[in-house]
Enzyme design. Structure first.
Site: not given
Ligand code: NAP
Length: 340
Positions: A165, A238, A334
């Site tokens: 990110r 986030s 972030e």
């Molecule tokens: P999620 O899928 O419920 O997972 C929670 C956290 O655990 C995430 O932050 C994700 O890391 C990590 N994770 C889950 N499974 C994983 C795996 N197999 N290997 C490595 N790390 C794992 O997360 P969520 O909050 O609903 O979000 C889903 C995805 O959308 C995530 O990738 C998240 O980063 C992305 N997202 C980004 C933003 C933003 O504003 N930048 C906002 C919402 C969601 P990672 O974050 O590294 O993927």
């Protein structure tokens, strides 16, 4: 590229341009649809010694409540083309339009990045990522206007120094010094989609042989259900990064909370910031006019757009203090905080 009209608006504030719906008034605001128009407006600002702020979708920034006595420029060129998997998109296009275009042409590589708010130009700054896919995996190069040296320059993938990110464009030396006007991606024609995360798998009906379209639909659905839509609940995604912790901290937390999900990250471990915040009890709680989302503790919201930037910063500080007290972990922001 684009049309030739420059949109020139007065009485605009950062409230109108950001998904958090906060921020002060702007002296000059220009929407520029072409490289020529962009150069014209940057030259105007420089000649008049006015500070310049470049904005995209305003979906990853939290801008000061103070008035901005300068020039805000938004690049609005929206052309998109593709040949043999090499896709070129102008910075003013909504990012999700690129994903839709790629999936419709059966091009693999960005399907998990569906429904991420913001423009194409902002995507490399943040190295957007979701469900194990990151922009850097398909990114070839971008073209940007170098404000100081008054010329267009190309940044290859390696020049952008992409990490989790993050990119060179978030460093002090590059932040707001370049206006990204277009990006090029290399996508894979007729490849199978990538589904790594359990949270995404749950939204797919079958377990094998998904189409790109099915994965895109699943991502859109999970995002709709688990995240807040800024159109009815102003927010900037986030708010904090997921902290990276060492083995000792991981063991310490697992002893107290055996249900915690901690993921390997390079030589370290990644712990979801949303989970830490939930444990402190902040999920769904308000502080003054702003609130932690009921759906996802990592999202700070500005319900009805009534709060100010100052209110969001206070809420973020209160959360940081409690997470540090409970876990000894310092949360990093972030979202880009913009002060003038
Ligand atoms: P999620 O899928 O419920 O997972 C929670 C956290 O655990 C995430 O932050 C994700 O890391 C990590 N994770 C889950 N499974 C994983 C795996 N197999 N290997 C490595 N790390 C794992 O997360 P969520 O909050 O609903 O979000 C889903 C995805 O959308 C995530 O990738 C998240 O980063 C992305 N997202 C980004 C933003 C933003 O504003 N930048 C906002 C919402 C969601 P990672 O974050 O590294 O993927």
């Amino acid at each position: 590229m684009g049309t030739t009209t420059i949109v020139d608006m007065n009485n605009i504030s950062f409230k109108d341009l950001t998904t958090f719906k906060t921020g002060g008034n702007i002296k000059y605001y220009f929407e520029v649809p072409s490289e020529k128009d962009l150069v014209e407006k940057i030259t105007f600002a420089k000649k008049n010694n006015l500070p310049i702020f470049i904005i995209g979708g305003g979906s990853d920034i939290l801008v000061s409540d103070k008035d901005f006595d300068g020039v805000v420029v938004k690049y609005t060129g929206k052309t998109i083309t593709e040949k043999d998997g090499i896709l070129m998109a102008e910075a003013g296009l909504e990012w999700d339009k690129v994903v839709e275009y790629a999936v419709n042409r059966d091009l693999q590589g960005i399907e998990c990045l569906s429904a991420i708010p913001g423009t194409v130009g902002a995507a490399p700054i943040q190295n957007i990522g979701a469900y194990g896919q990151e922009l850097k995996n398909t990114f070839v190069e971008l073209v940007a206007y170098d404000i100081e040296n008054e010329k267009f320059v190309t940044f290859l993938n390696k020049d952008c120094k992409f990490t989790y990110r993050d990119s060179i464009f978030k460093t002090d030396q590059y932040w707001q010094k370049f206006v990204i006007v277009r990006i090029t991606l290399k996508l894979s024609p007729h490849e199978k989609p990538m589904v790594k995360y359990d949270s995404l798998k749950k939204y797919l009906t079958s377990s094998v042989d998904h189409t790109l379209e099915e994965v895109r639909e699943a991502v859109i659905k999970v995002r709709e259900e688990k995240l807040e839509n800024w159109l009815n609940m102003p927010n900037a995604g986030s708010y904090f990064k997921n902290p990276i912790i060492g083995f000792n901290k991981k063991t310490e937390i697992e002893k107290i909370f055996p249900d915690v999900m901690i993921y390997p990250f390079e030589k370290y471990y990644k712990i979801p910031a949303g989970w830490l915040i939930e444990k402190t009890g902040w999920k769904g709680k308000s502080l003054g006019p702003v609130k932690v989302s009921d759906k996802h503790a990592l999202i700070l919201t500005n319900p009805k757009g009534k709060g100010k930037t100052e209110d969001i910063l206070k809420l973020a500080d209160a959360i940081k203090t409690d997470v540090q007290k409970m876990f000894g972990i310092v949360l990093e922001t972030e979202v880009q905080i913009i002060d003038f």
